[in-house]
Design an enzyme around this catalytic site. Sequence first.
Site, PDB file in Angstrom:
ATOM      1  N   GLY A 110      62.845 -21.113  34.519  1.00  0.00           N
ATOM      2  CA  GLY A 110      63.773 -21.284  33.873  1.00  0.00           C
ATOM      3  C   GLY A 110      64.366 -22.792  33.737  1.00  0.00           C
ATOM      4  N   CYS A 111      63.981 -24.311  34.229  1.00  0.00           N
ATOM      5  CA  CYS A 111      64.375 -24.859  34.161  1.00  0.00           C
ATOM      6  C   CYS A 111      63.840 -26.033  33.055  1.00  0.00           C
ATOM      7  CB  CYS A 111      65.068 -26.083  35.401  1.00  0.00           C
ATOM      8  SG  CYS A 111      66.041 -27.677  34.535  1.00  0.00           S
ATOM      9  N   GLY A 112      63.920 -26.317  32.062  1.00  0.00           N
ATOM     10  CA  GLY A 112      62.224 -26.736  31.335  1.00  0.00           C
ATOM     11  C   GLY A 112      62.923 -28.113  31.152  1.00  0.00           C
ATOM     12  N   CYS A 114      64.495 -30.066  33.035  1.00  0.00           N
ATOM     13  CA  CYS A 114      64.398 -30.768  35.022  1.00  0.00           C
ATOM     14  C   CYS A 114      63.881 -31.961  35.022  1.00  0.00           C
ATOM     15  CB  CYS A 114      63.875 -30.380  35.884  1.00  0.00           C
ATOM     16  SG  CYS A 114      64.793 -28.385  36.115  1.00  0.00           S
TER      17      CYS A 114
END
Length: 274
Positions: A110-112, A114
């Site tokens: 869900g962290c695009g 990082c």
Amino acid sequence: MTAPGVVHSMAGLSVRQDGARAVVRSLPEETPIAVVFDGTTAAVMMASPEDLRDFAMGFALTEGFIASPADVAEFEIARHDLGIEARFWLHADRAAALRARRRNMLGPVGCGLCGIDSLEQAIRPLPVLAADGLRLRQGEVAAATAALRAHQPLHDQTRAVHAAGFLRQGAGMVLAREDVGRHNALDKLIGAMAAQGIDPRHGAIVLTSRISVEMVQKTVIAGCPVLIAVSAPTAHALRLAKGAGLTLAAFARGEGFDLYSHPERISTGACNAA
């Protein structure tokens, strides 16, 4: 049919007002996937360990490591005890572009963004989609997320994954991919479309998630003119969609949808969307 190792049966305790009971649930696996270009790891993402060629190809395309599948000289999947490597060997003329887009990134699902090493890379300039003759019917758009549900076997087993699908004008949902990460599902879809020669200009990408900046970026870079989702866009994602010429429809849940940008590609009668 779900590939082996993608879903596991796990024991738990179901607690309700009337008591507790032992249960066995089907839970989706997530595995570190390293995307490697010419021997250098560009990213490590947690993803569902299936359709990995599609995932790697879509990621490489939407993140700018390659411009087309023709840039890839060789590709292989290497499985290790701690995870999986998707290995690319590129033709020599992609070396400069590879250095420009290289990043080291290890982040949760869900962290695009990082590990991106500059703000300029996070909000990168997007091409403007050309005006075209695509015209989706109102009913096609309203029913798009329900149509995608029929292509989600992993979700049916686990209730814990996202999906991205391609709705071709007049033909319905022709392709879908699933993953524990919404960005990963979209990358898998875009990679699969490239592999199968499906032209993204002739339909819409459909998502089971909200519409974030990264989802708009990937859709525009893939060249798809319409993005449909079951949930809301962020304000900045909408600004990007407007600037890039992307038609954005949200809250598509059967009875209708909200249309936020470039309404000319959807037949709705009267519409005042910008």
